[in-house]
Design a protein around this motif. Sequence first.
Motif, short mmCIF file in Angstrom:
data_model
loop_
_atom_site.label_atom_id
_atom_site.label_comp_id
_atom_site.label_asym_id
_atom_site.label_seq_id
_atom_site.Cartn_x
_atom_site.Cartn_y
_atom_site.Cartn_z
N LYS A 24 -0.69 9.57 2.26
CA LYS A 24 0.70 9.12 2.40
C LYS A 24 1.55 10.21 3.04
O LYS A 24 1.34 11.40 2.81
CB LYS A 24 1.28 8.78 1.02
N ASP A 28 6.61 7.77 3.16
CA ASP A 28 6.04 6.77 2.23
C ASP A 28 6.51 7.08 0.81
O ASP A 28 6.88 6.18 0.05
CB ASP A 28 4.50 6.83 2.24
N TRP A 223 1.12 -0.92 -2.36
CA TRP A 223 1.05 0.51 -2.06
C TRP A 223 -0.41 1.00 -2.00
O TRP A 223 -0.75 1.94 -1.29
CB TRP A 223 1.83 1.25 -3.16
N ASP A 226 -3.88 -0.20 2.54
CA ASP A 226 -3.31 0.03 3.87
C ASP A 226 -3.50 -1.21 4.73
O ASP A 226 -4.52 -1.89 4.65
CB ASP A 226 -4.02 1.21 4.55
#
Length: 271
Positions: A24, A28, A223, A226
């Motif tokens: 991240k 993010d 979260w 991806d």
Amino acid sequence: MRYQDIDWDTMWRESRAHKSWKKKKSSDWDQRAAGFAERNLDSPFVAQFLSRLQVEPEWSVLDVGCGPGTLAIPLARQVRRITALDYSAAMLDELGKRARQESLTNIRTIQGSWDDDWRKLSIARHDIAIASRSLSVDNLADALRKLNDWANKGVYLADRVGAGPFDPNLFAAIGRNFQPGPDYIFTVNILYALGIHAHVDFITLDQQRTYGSREEALQSYRWMVDNLTRAEEAQLTAYVDARLSQLDENTWQFARQTAPQWALIWWRKES
Ligand SMILES: C[S@@+](CC[C@H](N)C(=O)[O-])C[C@H]1O[C@@H](n2cnc3c(N)ncnc32)[C@H](O)[C@@H]1O
């Protein structure tokens, strides 16, 4: 095969290269800051971590990847001073907000990263250095060496066990292969190669996790994955909805099939 022939550093890099999730960025974490603060500041994780640390009032503590102050805030009530380092401005804002609410004046926040030159950020050595759930680095051995160099008395880390905060059953539900990447056992062995013989304890969290809304629960699950496709998004929503129950207007409870676990890795430097 001999133990000394095992190259843990290379194995760590290879395992990391094949993990199912991307590292991240600070942006993010910025987006996640408010929700993360809400869920983590009074999490049972904090009491379990601090019970191992056994703080002393005169200590200075460096908290690397401090987030919203999950540990920095309760520690600031117990020690002389804290330096809280994080590359996410929004996380540091959350920390600042809570420090002001509690009139805590002994926390210095610094926006910076593992890779920065900490001397240029005027970070001196502290009694204790901690890095909790924040060992997201490209060179683990360098990060561990750096943390050790910045601590006079000891270092405390919280590192992933297996999938850590990720839910492997979610990946199965959306038809993706899940590779968690390297966990704490690599860290322990890399420390051993650095001449550091660390203690390991385990922190086990509840299988139940509460959220302020259904959307917050969904966001927390998005979260983990991806580049979700539309079809996967629908599968993720169905997976979350099947395990989520509304307790009252502002409380939603998610039941995971497995309890997340963290390894608390620590060593003291006194003889
Ligand atoms: C999972 S949170 C952990 C926060 C807190 N330590 C805790 O245990 O609740 C990870 C934190 O590490 C920070 N972080 C991740 N990579 C970082 C880096 N390379 N440099 C500085 N901070 C980083 C993120 O911004 C985030 O606040």
